[in-house]
Every structure is written in structure tokens, then in C-alpha cells.
Design a protein around this motif. Structure first.
Motif, PDB file in Angstrom:
ATOM      1  N   UNK A 396       0.873  -1.104   0.097  1.00  0.00           N
ATOM      2  CA  UNK A 396       0.076  -0.029  -0.138  1.00  0.00           C
ATOM      3  C   UNK A 396       1.092   1.360  -0.226  1.00  0.00           C
ATOM      4  N   UNK A 397       0.749   2.089  -0.941  1.00  0.00           N
ATOM      5  CA  UNK A 397       1.755   3.245  -1.048  1.00  0.00           C
ATOM      6  C   UNK A 397       1.349   4.292   0.114  1.00  0.00           C
ATOM      7  N   UNK A 398       2.834   4.672   0.510  1.00  0.00           N
ATOM      8  CA  UNK A 398       2.602   5.686   1.807  1.00  0.00           C
ATOM      9  C   UNK A 398       2.663   7.086   1.180  1.00  0.00           C
ATOM     10  N   UNK A 399       2.857   8.039   1.969  1.00  0.00           N
ATOM     11  CA  UNK A 399       2.707   9.522   1.434  1.00  0.00           C
ATOM     12  C   UNK A 399       3.645   9.975   0.422  1.00  0.00           C
ATOM     13  N   UNK A 400       5.048   9.543   0.612  1.00  0.00           N
ATOM     14  CA  UNK A 400       6.071   9.752  -0.442  1.00  0.00           C
ATOM     15  C   UNK A 400       5.695   9.257  -1.713  1.00  0.00           C
ATOM     16  N   UNK A 401       5.311   7.982  -1.638  1.00  0.00           N
ATOM     17  CA  UNK A 401       4.891   7.101  -2.908  1.00  0.00           C
ATOM     18  C   UNK A 401       3.700   7.771  -3.476  1.00  0.00           C
ATOM     19  N   UNK A 402       2.774   8.137  -2.816  1.00  0.00           N
ATOM     20  CA  UNK A 402       1.687   8.593  -3.490  1.00  0.00           C
ATOM     21  C   UNK A 402       1.916  10.037  -4.063  1.00  0.00           C
ATOM     22  N   UNK A 403       2.647  10.613  -3.479  1.00  0.00           N
ATOM     23  CA  UNK A 403       3.203  12.276  -3.833  1.00  0.00           C
ATOM     24  C   UNK A 403       3.899  11.825  -5.254  1.00  0.00           C
ATOM     25  N   UNK A 404       4.794  10.624  -5.358  1.00  0.00           N
ATOM     26  CA  UNK A 404       5.419  10.476  -6.668  1.00  0.00           C
ATOM     27  C   UNK A 404       4.676  10.043  -7.766  1.00  0.00           C
ATOM     28  N   UNK A 405       3.628   9.168  -7.404  1.00  0.00           N
ATOM     29  CA  UNK A 405       2.666   8.801  -8.210  1.00  0.00           C
ATOM     30  C   UNK A 405       1.731   9.881  -8.943  1.00  0.00           C
ATOM     31  N   UNK A 406       1.054  10.723  -8.103  1.00  0.00           N
ATOM     32  CA  UNK A 406       0.524  11.919  -8.457  1.00  0.00           C
ATOM     33  C   UNK A 406       1.237  12.940  -9.217  1.00  0.00           C
ATOM     34  N   UNK A 407       2.529  13.138  -9.046  1.00  0.00           N
ATOM     35  CA  UNK A 407       3.182  14.128  -9.801  1.00  0.00           C
ATOM     36  C   UNK A 407       3.629  13.550 -10.965  1.00  0.00           C
ATOM     37  N   UNK A 408       3.703  12.012 -11.173  1.00  0.00           N
ATOM     38  CA  UNK A 408       4.027  11.595 -12.168  1.00  0.00           C
ATOM     39  C   UNK A 408       2.513  11.307 -13.209  1.00  0.00           C
ATOM     40  N   UNK A 409       1.632  12.013 -12.755  1.00  0.00           N
ATOM     41  CA  UNK A 409      -0.078  11.987 -13.334  1.00  0.00           C
ATOM     42  C   UNK A 409      -0.549  10.374 -13.344  1.00  0.00           C
ATOM     43  N   UNK A 410      -0.101   9.502 -12.276  1.00  0.00           N
ATOM     44  CA  UNK A 410      -0.538   8.261 -12.369  1.00  0.00           C
ATOM     45  C   UNK A 410      -1.897   8.121 -11.220  1.00  0.00           C
ATOM     46  N   UNK A 411      -2.620   9.239 -11.153  1.00  0.00           N
ATOM     47  CA  UNK A 411      -3.638   8.824 -10.095  1.00  0.00           C
ATOM     48  C   UNK A 411      -4.617   8.175 -10.666  1.00  0.00           C
ATOM     49  N   UNK A 412      -4.947   8.257 -11.875  1.00  0.00           N
ATOM     50  CA  UNK A 412      -6.058   7.448 -12.115  1.00  0.00           C
ATOM     51  C   UNK A 412      -5.797   5.790 -12.318  1.00  0.00           C
ATOM     52  N   UNK A 413      -4.539   5.470 -12.408  1.00  0.00           N
ATOM     53  CA  UNK A 413      -3.855   4.033 -12.583  1.00  0.00           C
ATOM     54  C   UNK A 413      -3.873   3.627 -10.974  1.00  0.00           C
ATOM     55  N   UNK A 414      -3.517   4.673 -10.080  1.00  0.00           N
ATOM     56  CA  UNK A 414      -3.576   4.327  -8.836  1.00  0.00           C
ATOM     57  C   UNK A 414      -4.624   4.002  -8.201  1.00  0.00           C
ATOM     58  N   UNK A 415      -5.572   4.647  -8.549  1.00  0.00           N
ATOM     59  CA  UNK A 415      -7.186   4.258  -7.861  1.00  0.00           C
ATOM     60  C   UNK A 415      -7.620   3.105  -8.518  1.00  0.00           C
ATOM     61  N   UNK A 416      -7.511   2.814  -9.798  1.00  0.00           N
ATOM     62  CA  UNK A 416      -7.661   1.532 -10.473  1.00  0.00           C
ATOM     63  C   UNK A 416      -7.214   0.375  -9.793  1.00  0.00           C
ATOM     64  N   UNK A 417      -5.990   0.504  -9.437  1.00  0.00           N
ATOM     65  CA  UNK A 417      -5.185  -0.441  -8.617  1.00  0.00           C
ATOM     66  C   UNK A 417      -5.607  -0.731  -7.252  1.00  0.00           C
ATOM     67  N   UNK A 418      -5.993   0.235  -6.429  1.00  0.00           N
ATOM     68  CA  UNK A 418      -6.242   0.201  -5.094  1.00  0.00           C
ATOM     69  C   UNK A 418      -7.995   0.337  -4.903  1.00  0.00           C
ATOM     70  N   UNK A 419      -8.682   0.296  -5.756  1.00  0.00           N
ATOM     71  CA  UNK A 419     -10.243   0.563  -5.686  1.00  0.00           C
ATOM     72  C   UNK A 419     -10.496  -0.575  -4.919  1.00  0.00           C
ATOM     73  N   UNK A 420     -11.242  -0.171  -3.414  1.00  0.00           N
ATOM     74  CA  UNK A 420     -11.417  -1.050  -2.515  1.00  0.00           C
ATOM     75  C   UNK A 420     -12.368  -2.597  -2.753  1.00  0.00           C
ATOM     76  N   UNK A 421     -13.350  -2.059  -3.852  1.00  0.00           N
ATOM     77  CA  UNK A 421     -14.339  -3.171  -4.069  1.00  0.00           C
ATOM     78  C   UNK A 421     -13.368  -4.148  -5.186  1.00  0.00           C
ATOM     79  N   UNK A 422     -12.723  -3.500  -5.935  1.00  0.00           N
ATOM     80  CA  UNK A 422     -12.176  -4.369  -7.242  1.00  0.00           C
ATOM     81  C   UNK A 422     -10.967  -5.041  -6.286  1.00  0.00           C
ATOM     82  N   UNK A 423     -10.301  -4.530  -5.542  1.00  0.00           N
ATOM     83  CA  UNK A 423      -9.090  -5.171  -4.875  1.00  0.00           C
ATOM     84  C   UNK A 423      -9.562  -6.183  -3.930  1.00  0.00           C
ATOM     85  N   UNK A 424     -10.555  -6.131  -3.127  1.00  0.00           N
ATOM     86  CA  UNK A 424     -11.290  -7.084  -2.348  1.00  0.00           C
ATOM     87  C   UNK A 424     -11.698  -8.115  -3.126  1.00  0.00           C
ATOM     88  N   UNK A 425     -12.415  -8.176  -4.307  1.00  0.00           N
ATOM     89  CA  UNK A 425     -12.891  -9.257  -5.099  1.00  0.00           C
ATOM     90  C   UNK A 425     -11.542  -9.782  -5.908  1.00  0.00           C
TER      91      UNK A 425
END
Length: 651
Positions: A396-425
Motif C-alpha cells: 500500500x503506497x505511503x505518503x511519499x509514494x503517493x506524491x510521486x505517483x500523483x506528480x507523475x500523473x498516475x492518479x487514475x492508474x493508482x485508483x484503479x489498482x487500489x479500488x476497495x471493491x475491485x481489490x477485495x474481489x
């Protein structure tokens, strides 16, 4: 205030007097050999410039000397030029000064040159601005345009004379009105800024002066005219970026550095309405070229602008960002003394270090995620607690990792990867009992830190609420007992309410139809049967009854028939009487009877006398011929209307 200044090294002043063609040279030589002093000086200028004749400085000096002996003053000036430059004779600045001083009292060219020599300290003399200003003033008083302009410069700058913008503006005006381009430029400065101008700035007149100088080829005037159009100072119709770009382009093409920078700035962003002639169309490539041209001409601000362009991306396109090129231009501007460029260099270095660190963190997170996915697939396929994953296995990404992902404009990919419903399924079966909940707590905390993650949490909340509603519906249906249906009840019709007429009392027939059967009046007893003729005659009013046919013409008239009792009491039918007093079927109260007003009887009598009498058809019991007027009072004296009728008494 920028002012025009002449170069201290002057070229020969008689170059425009050289003979243009061979025929002119032949004619000029003939005049010079005959002793014409001006022709001698012009022939020397022809040899000096090499126009239609080989350049020959010694021969040119010889003809200048012969012309000076003949008393031609301009020849002394030309000789002084040869002594100063060492053309045709050994260089001797002292003799050059002597030549100038010989004709200084008479020739304005000599006054101008002497003023220039003393102003700059040439020809072996010490620099003396006061002496130079003296000779410029002498030339201005003698009518020299150049000396007048130079005297205006001395007054405006306080060089060799007292600083006085009023005298400067007058000197500039004198020379500009006579076609001096440099004087027109400096006059425009005075008018634009109100220097020495009574009544303050006169910007529209300043624009005219700038235009005069710019059309004469003065680059500085074209630049200032562009500034006037850009800001709408004194221009007709207000500001116009298109006209400004036009004048900036002319000045920049002539090598004006500030004009090149201004033109590049306009082309970089464009100017509304973004179409010439009033607007400027955006052209990033052309702006880049003009910025580079301005840097070559020494404009440090242009280097800073180039650094920003490469740092942010050419034309705003981040794919064209070039940090190395941006650093190079910032370094050039910083060397030129621009503090903004120096700070930009520091910020650029910090950004480079941060970018490298984020790239490293991003690569590490991707590697950890790939490892987790492979382990989760194995744990899902093989049953057993020995290989089940624990909560720490999920990266699970921490604060620094999330900042790096968002700065690289990977927010949508990160959300799809860690979506609670999809991840649990997808990966819920791979975790040991109770470990998935621990992972989901960390995932929700991480998703709360950026907008796309918050939206995913909202979607999860909606899905949970929907699932709860679906679970409640079957339970509620099972608890609810079945209820027996009620038997159908017979439909009973209610009697219709009586309709009250708004036009007066209800007619008997209508009232009988509306009153309920329980309250209706009993029907009268049936009358004895009548013969057909008797029945028909009874239905016709007495006035309209036809007499019985005669059986024998010789017989006398039959006796008068007895009175017939009619079912309707109003007889003739011309004026029906009012209904008798009766009780209201609803309230049981007596209805008030209508009363005729005092003047109604006369109006009815007049209306009956004037009305056309009705002609009955044979089917109605008449003969088809008109009948005489019937007196209702005579026929029906018991009628309630009879009391209201009045007869006309004979007097």
C-alpha cells in the motif's frame, strides 16, 4: 531620455557632390580647369570617393587645395578631413584644426565639426563640452539643422550648457519641422513625457513626431512608435497590438534589441482578437527565433524568457520540456545580471533532484506491486493457510509514494489498482482470515490523500448502501403476514342533487324529474277517454279552434259548443301565468312569487301590439290565414297578468 548622438569620427562631407556619370565628370573637369572654385572642390570629391574615376587621394587633395586658394570655404573643410584621416597627405590634426578655424566664422559645417571635436576631444585638443556646446549654439543661430539638433541635445542632457528642456524642445522643433529625423525623435520624447512642453504631455503630437522619424528610417523611433500603439498612448482608435507588432518588426529587423524582445513576447502568447491588423496571431516558433535574436543583441530578459519556455514546454506542451536547455538559458541570463534567472537556476536544480527521487520511488513501487500480484495469484489457486498472505504483503503506497505517483500523473492508474471493491474481489481470497480487513484500512487511508482516491471511496460507500437495501427487502417480505382480502361491497347510487336554475323558478316538469322518487308528488287520476277530434280540439287554444264543418248549407249555424276544460290553465298561451305557490322540495319553504314592476305592463302591451301575428299551419289547427288580435283580458280575466294590464279609456 534617449537622445541621438553623432559618431565622433566624421566622414567627408562632400560625398554627395561627386559627379555621378562620365559625361558629368568631363563637364566638371572642364569647369575646374577654367578656374571654377566649386567645380574644383567637386572634382576632388569625385577622386576622393572613386565615383566614375579611380580613387586617388593625392589628386583629390590637390583639387581641394586649389579650390581653397580660390576662396571656396567648403574646400577648407575637405582639406581638414584629409589632414585628420591622413588621406593624400601626412596625418596632421593641428593643420586640420587650422583649416576649421579659418572658415568657422562663416561656414556652418565647420561650426558643427568644431563643436564635435571639442565635445569629444579629437584632433589633438582636450575634451571641452562647454566649447563644443558654444559652437553648436553658433551653428543653430546661423540656421544649421544639425547644429540646432546638437544644441538641443546639450540643453536636454546638461552637457556643456545649463539643463533646460524648454530650450531643448524649441531646438528639436526647429530642426524637426525642417526634416531632421533625429530631432523629430527627441521632440517626440519631449511631447510624450511633457518635458519642456507648456500644458503637459501632448501624446498625439508625439506619435506624429515618432511617425516622421520612423518613416525616415530611425530605428529608435520605430520602437517607440510600437510602444505607443501597444499601450494606446496618443494613437487614434486606442491600443492596437497588431500595429505595435508591425513597428516592432521593422525595428527588430533593423537590429533594435528591445524591439526584438517585445515582438517575441507578443508572438509567444498572441494578442486579441488574434488576427491582424488589430491583433497578433500566436506563433511560438517565430517567438523563439526572435527571443534568440534579442539574446544575441544583448537582452538578458529574452534569455530568461527562453529558459521559462523550455522549462514549461514550448507552446505549453509538457512533452517538449527540456530542463537542460532551460538551465543553459537561465545561466546566460544570470551571467547578464538577471536575479530572476539566478533564482530560477536554483529552483530548477531542486526540481531535478526531486524528479529523480520520485522516479526512483515510482520504479520501486511498481516492482513491489508486480511481486504482490504474482504471490496473490499463487495463494488464490492453492488452498491452505501456509501460503496465505498477510497484511504486510500488500504494498500500500505511503505518503511519499503517493506524491510521486500523483506528480507523475498516475492518479487514475493508482485508483484503479487500489479500488476497495475491485481489490477485495480480485485478491481477497489470497489473504489469511482477518488480514484483508487490515489491508483495507491502510488502503482507505491512502485513498483519502488525493482526489481520485476520494471518489473511489464514495463509490464504495454507495455500493455498500445498495447491498444493505437489497438484504433488507427479502427479510421484510418474510416478516409481513398475509392479509385476507375484503369482500366486494355492492355499489349504491346516491340520488342526484336537485339542480337550481339561475334563470328563475324551476318548472314543474323539471322539478318532478329532479326530485327523488320517495318525495315526488303522486300522479293525478287518469281522465276519461276522449274522441280523437275532441282531444285534438282540447289541445288547441280556444282562440285557434276551427268551427265544425257544415253538414247542410241550408241549415242555420249550429249552437255554440260548451266550454272545454283544458289540461293547461293558461288558455291562449300568449302570456303564461306564474306557477302557484308551492313548497321547496329541498328546504320546504314557500318560494317567493315574481312581481311585475310598474312599467312592465305598458312595455308588454306595446310589444304585443307591434309584434307580427303568427300564422298557424293547418297541422296546428289553423287555416293558414292570419288571425285577428286576441285580447287576453277578455279571454282570460282570471289571469294574474290581467291586473297589470291597463286599457286605454276613451275620454
Amino acid at each position: 531620455m534617449p537622445l541621438e548622438r553623432k559618431n565622433s569620427v566624421l566622414a567627408i562631407t562632400v560625398a554627395d557632390q561627386a559627379a555621378p556619370t562620365r559625361h558629368a565628370v568631363r563637364a566638371l573637369r572642364e569647369k575646374a580647369e577654367l578656374g571654377d572654385a566649386k567645380a574644383m572642390s567637386d572634382l576632388g570629391a569625385t577622386y576622393y570617393q572613386g565615383v566614375e574615376l579611380p580613387r586617388d587621394y593625392p589628386t583629390a587633395f590637390k583639387w581641394f587645395e586649389r579650390s581653397s586658394r580660390a576662396g571656396y570655404t567648403l574646400a577648407f573643410v575637405n582639406m581638414a578631413t584629409c589632414y585628420r584621416e591622413g588621406h593624400g597627405v601626412p596625418k596632421d590634426e593641428k593643420k586640420a584644426m587650422e583649416c576649421y578655424e579659418v572658415v568657422a566664422e562663416e561656414d556652418t559645417e565647420a561650426m558643427e565639426l568644431l563643436g564635435e571635436i571639442h565635445m569629444n576631444g579629437n584632433c589633438g585638443t582636450a575634451k571641452d563640452p562647454r566649447e563644443g556646446a558654444y559652437w553648436f549654439r553658433r551653428g543653430a543661430e546661423a540656421g544649421s539643422l544639425e547644429c540646432s539638433y546638437r544644441w538641443g541635445v546639450c540643453c536636454a542632457t546638461g552637457t556643456g550648457a545649463e539643463k533646460d528642456f524648454g530650450n531643448a524642445a524649441e531646438a528639436f522643433r526647429f530642426a524637426a519641422e525642417r526634416g531632421h529625423a533625429g530631432a523629430a525623435l527627441d521632440l517626440g520624447h519631449c511631447l510624450m513625457n511633457g518635458l519642456g512642453i507648456i500644458g503637459g504631455p501632448k501624446r498625439s503630437t508625439a506619435v506624429e513626431a515618432y511617425t516622421q522619424a520612423a518613416e525616415a528610417g530611425v530605428t529608435e523611433a520605430a520602437y517607440h512608435l510600437g510602444c505607443a500603439w501597444l499601450h494606446g498612448n496618443g494613437t487614434k482608435g486606442g491600443a492596437s497590438a497588431g500595429r505595435a507588432a508591425e513597428w516592432f518588426g521593422k525595428a527588430a529587423a533593423a537590429g533594435h534589441p528591445a524591439a526584438a524582445a517585445e515582438l517575441a513576447a507578443l508572438l509567444h502568447v498572441g494578442a486579441p482578437p488574434f488576427q491582424p491588423p488589430r491583433g497578433v496571431r500566436k506563433d511560438v516558433a517565430a517567438a523563439k527565433r526572435w527571443y534568440e535574436k534579442a539574446v544575441e543583441l544583448g537582452v538578458t530578459d529574452a534569455a530568461t524568457a527562453l529558459g521559462r519556455m523550455h522549462r514549461d514546454g514550448v507552446g505549453g506542451d509538457e512533452r517538449t520540456r527540456d530542463m537542460d536547455e532551460a538551465a543553459r538559458w537561465f545561466r546566460v541570463a544570470a551571467d547578464g545580471g538577471d536575479p530572476e534567472a539566478a533564482q530560477s537556476l536554483i529552483d530548477l536544480e531542486k526540481e531535478r533532484v526531486l524528479r529523480e527521487r520520485r522516479a526512483r520511488v515510482f520504479e520501486e513501487h511498481d516492482a513491489a506491486w508486480a511481486t504482490f500480484v504474482s504471490e496473490a495469484e499463487i495463494a488464490s489457486k492453492v488452498a491452505g493457510d501456509a501460503i496465505a498472505l498477510v497484511a504486510a504483503a500488500a504494498p500500500v503506497p505511503d505518503g511519499e509514494t503517493l506524491s510521486s505517483l500523483v506528480a507523475a500523473k498516475k492518479g487514475k492508474e493508482t485508483t484503479a489498482r487500489w479500488d476497495p471493491v475491485v481489490f477485495a474481489e480480485m485478491y481477497g481470497k489470497a489473504f489469511a482470515p482477518g488480514e484483508l480487513n487490515k489491508v483495507m484500512v491502510r488502503v482507505r487511508v491512502a485513498l483519502e490523500r488525493f482526489p481520485q482516491g476520494k471518489k473511489a471511496l464514495e463509490n464504495e460507500k454507495k455500493a455498500l448502501e445498495l447491498a444493505k437495501k437489497r438484504e433488507k427487502k427479502p427479510a421484510a417480505a418474510a416478516k409481513k403476514p398475509l392479509q385476507a382480502k375484503k369482500p366486494l361491497q355492492p355499489v349504491t347510487s346516491k340520488p342526484a342533487a336537485p339542480v337550481r336554475s339561475t334563470r328563475g323558478p324551476v318548472k314543474p316538469a323539471t322539478r318532478d324529474a329532479l326530485v327523488s322518487p320517495a318525495r315526488s308528488r303522486p300522479k293525478p287520476a287518469a281522465e276519461p277517454a276522449r274522441r280523437p277530434n275532441q282531444t285534438r280540439l282540447a289541445e288547441v287554444s280556444p282562440a285557434r279552434q276551427r268551427p265544425p264543418p257544415r253538414v247542410d248549407a241550408a241549415l242555420k249555424s249550429p249552437p255554440r259548443a260548451p266550454a272545454v276544460t283544458h289540461p293547461k290553465a293558461w288558455g291562449s298561451g300568449l302570456n303564461p301565468p306564474s306557477s302557484p305557490t308551492r313548497s321547496d322540495p329541498v328546504k320546504g319553504k314557500a318560494q317567493p312569487q315574481p312581481r311585475s314592476k310598474p312599467g312592465v305592463a305598458k312595455e308588454n302591451e306595446a310589444a304585443q301590439s307591434n309584434a307580427k301575428q303568427k300564422t298557424l299551419r293547418p297541422s296546428e289547427g289553423g287555416s293558414g290565414r292570419s288571425k285577428p288580435k286576441v285580447d287576453p283580458i277578455k279571454l282570460m280575466p282570471a289571469s294574474p297578468y290581467a291586473s297589470t294590464m291597463t286599457r286605454k279609456t276613451k275620454r
